[in-house]
Write an enzyme that holds these catalytic residues in place. Structure first.
Site, short mmCIF file in Angstrom:
data_model
loop_
_atom_site.label_atom_id
_atom_site.label_comp_id
_atom_site.label_asym_id
_atom_site.label_seq_id
_atom_site.Cartn_x
_atom_site.Cartn_y
_atom_site.Cartn_z
N ASP A 10 1.06 -1.16 -0.22
CA ASP A 10 -0.32 -0.19 -0.57
C ASP A 10 0.81 0.78 0.13
OD1 ASP A 10 -2.71 2.16 0.62
OD2 ASP A 10 -1.83 1.87 2.56
N SER A 11 0.67 2.23 -0.32
CA SER A 11 1.23 3.43 -0.29
C SER A 11 1.33 4.02 1.00
CB SER A 11 -0.04 4.60 -0.65
OG SER A 11 -1.14 4.99 0.59
N CYS A 73 -4.29 -1.13 -1.97
CA CYS A 73 -4.93 -0.18 -2.39
C CYS A 73 -5.65 0.46 -3.25
CB CYS A 73 -3.33 0.45 -2.50
SG CYS A 73 -2.94 2.46 -2.99
N GLU A 152 -3.91 7.45 8.35
CA GLU A 152 -2.37 7.78 8.42
C GLU A 152 -1.01 8.37 9.66
OE1 GLU A 152 -1.12 6.05 5.75
OE2 GLU A 152 0.88 6.22 6.27
N CYS A 184 -10.24 2.17 0.14
CA CYS A 184 -10.14 3.34 0.19
C CYS A 184 -9.04 2.00 2.30
CB CYS A 184 -9.60 4.42 1.27
SG CYS A 184 -7.86 4.82 1.55
N HIS A 186 -7.49 2.52 3.58
CA HIS A 186 -7.04 3.45 4.92
C HIS A 186 -8.59 3.50 6.19
CE1 HIS A 186 -3.44 4.21 3.81
NE2 HIS A 186 -2.96 4.76 4.92
#
Ligand code: DGL
Length: 266
Positions: A10-11, A73, A152, A184, A186
């Site tokens: 993932d990012s 992601c 994040e 997403c 997240h």
């Protein structure tokens, strides 16, 4: 049988929601998790740039001899899953189709909401994926740019987060959808706050859970599951700040991350 690890990336730390589900559903499997934290966020980036990043990371994970790759992601899956599948000889899955399928199964009024980053929503991959399962379903999309940043940074509740979610979900609430795709990786970490605002009648679809199910099915069908009952080995690798990854990652996974290796890509 195949004892090689599964590669998940993932990012940043959002893809740990997918890794955590894979650990829970497939407790025998070895995992290498890569978080491209130095280049977070992916959401505002162009498809071209995301393709480049995905190719670099897949090359890296292949070098680590993974047997299977999960692009954990939505932004990267939307931009580059197809081209990566065409280019590489290793099985790669993304998170969009599993989430879309689950939403089609869950909705009763065939009105589905999707929230995600700019890269995901503008690409309309969820609209296409939902329509591949039910061409008559109505899909309502909303870009939610700040949410991945909150996660994040470890800010999962409180007024700022709630105000942002309320602002974003307004139009979706008016659209009378009964299933909302958290588009997403997240966002499952904001589950409670989102559910509180959207109401409990709306089913939240986490692409993390659905993608993990798909990994299990794919490995079983290909006879690529890890043999025997062994203690799994988990490696965590980041392109940026390892300390944040250690602290927040451990919290999100519900298990301690003892070590984060750092590598430079590209
Ligand atoms: N976790 C990424 C996704 O699923 C988004 C976060 C970012 O913008 O990098 O789209």
């Amino acid at each position: 049988m195949n004892d090689k690890p599964i590669g998940i990336f993932d990012s940043g730390i959002g893809g740990l929601t997918v890794a955590g589900e894979v650990m829970r559903q497939l407790p025998n499997e070895n995992i290498i998790y890569f978080g491209d934290t130095v280049r977070f966020p992916y959401g505002p980036r162009s498809a071209e740039e995301l393709k480049k990043f995905v190719f670099q990371i897949v090359e890296f994970l292949r070098g680590e001899e993974v047997k299977f790759i999960v692009i954990a992601c939505n932004s990267a899956s939307s931009a580059a899953l197809e081209v990566a599948q065409e280019h590489f000889d290793i099985p790669i899955i993304g998170v969009v189709e599993p989430g879309a399928r689950a939403a089609v199964q869950a909705t009763r009024n065939r009105r589905i909401g999707v929230i995600g980053t700019q890269a995901t929503i503008l690409s309309s991959t969820y609209v296409k994926a939902v329509h591949a399962f039910d061409a008559g379903a109505k899909v309502f999309q909303q870009v939610t740019p700040e949410l991945a940043n909150f996660v994040e940074n470890g800010e999962l509740s409180g007024k700022r987060v709630e105000d942002a979610i309320k602002k974003y979900l307004n139009s979706l609430i008016e659209a009378d959808m009964d299933a909302l795709i958290l588009g997403c990786t997240h966002y499952p970490l904001l589950n409670k706050t989102i559910q509180k605002i959207i109401g409990k009648e709306v089913v939240l679809i986490s692409s993390a859970e659905e993608a993990a199910k798909e990994v299990g099915e794919m490995l079983a069908r290909k006879s690529h599951t890890r043999s025997g009952q062994k203690i799994p080995c988990y490696r965590f690798i980041s392109s940026g700040d390892g300390s944040k990854f250690l602290e927040l990652g451990s919290r999100f996974l519900g298990r301690e991350i003892k070590d984060v290796e750092k590598i430079k890509l590209g």
